[in-house]
Design a protein around this motif. Structure first.
Motif: not given
Length: 197
Positions: A106-110, A190-196
């Motif tokens: 899933x795109x954007x899921x981290x 479902x909660x996306x974390x900010x990319x490094x």
């Protein structure tokens, strides 16, 4: 002939399974990658085809060609037929490798990496391939720009292993070298974390 699988993550650690006749091996044309799906709030270690890349792991027998238990263990994955080189004799064999379908990502899921899982994987590489093999695991795995959830004191991974001091130091060294963020607490599905950065 008894079928064999190629394990490239936790299956390299023989303490996490009882499949017989485990042998060091190399899979050419593939690399490891972290895959994010909605199936759980932690990332999956998977593989994908990658020209010019090669990864080390273990092959082992699947007695009676009964894939049921392994398919259940690797429930998010699909099997693929591959040609593997068993070491040290450079013997080519046919095996099956498990990979999370790219379409399931899933795109954007981290999701974070579970440290208890990573510990078990790296312990396997250290014990089979030495410290250089553990370094090779980190080098041939893509997607380290995600947090690592420190669950060592209360492991979530069901086949977590107790690491020796040096094994823990190796894991921690490589995570620091990669600049991985270490977090505590749960990251909900479902909660996306900010990319490094």
């Amino acid at each position: 002939m008894t079928p064999r699988f190629f394990g490239y993550g936790s299956l390299v650690n023989a303490a996490t399974h009882s499949y017989p006749d485990a042998r060091p091996a190399r899979l050419g044309g593939w690399r490891r990658v972290w895959r994010h799906t909605s199936l759980r709030p932690a990332v999956f270690l998977s593989v994908e085809e990658a020209e010019g890349s090669a990864i080390h792991g273990l092959t082992a027998d699947v007695p009676g060609a009964d894939w049921t238990a392994l398919d259940i263990r690797e429930g998010a994955y699909r099997r693929h037929k591959v040609s593997v080189t068993e070491l040290p004799g450079e013997t080519q064999i046919q095996a099956q490798v498990y990979a999370v379908p790219e379409d399931d990502e899933i795109a954007g899921l981290r999701h974070p990496i579970l440290l208890s899982y990573l510990d078990a994987v790296v312990q396997g590489f250290v014990r089979v391939f030495g410290e250089d093999g553990a370094a090779g695991f980190f080098e041939t795995t893509a997607g380290w720009d995600i947090p690592v959830r420190d669950d060592r004191d209360a492991p979530i991974y069901p086949r977590a292993q107790l690491l020796e001091t040096r094994e823990r130091e190796i894991v921690d060294h490589h995570l620091r070298a990669l600049g991985c963020e270490i977090i505590e607490g749960e990251v909900p599905i479902g909660k996306a974390t900010a990319p490094a950065p």
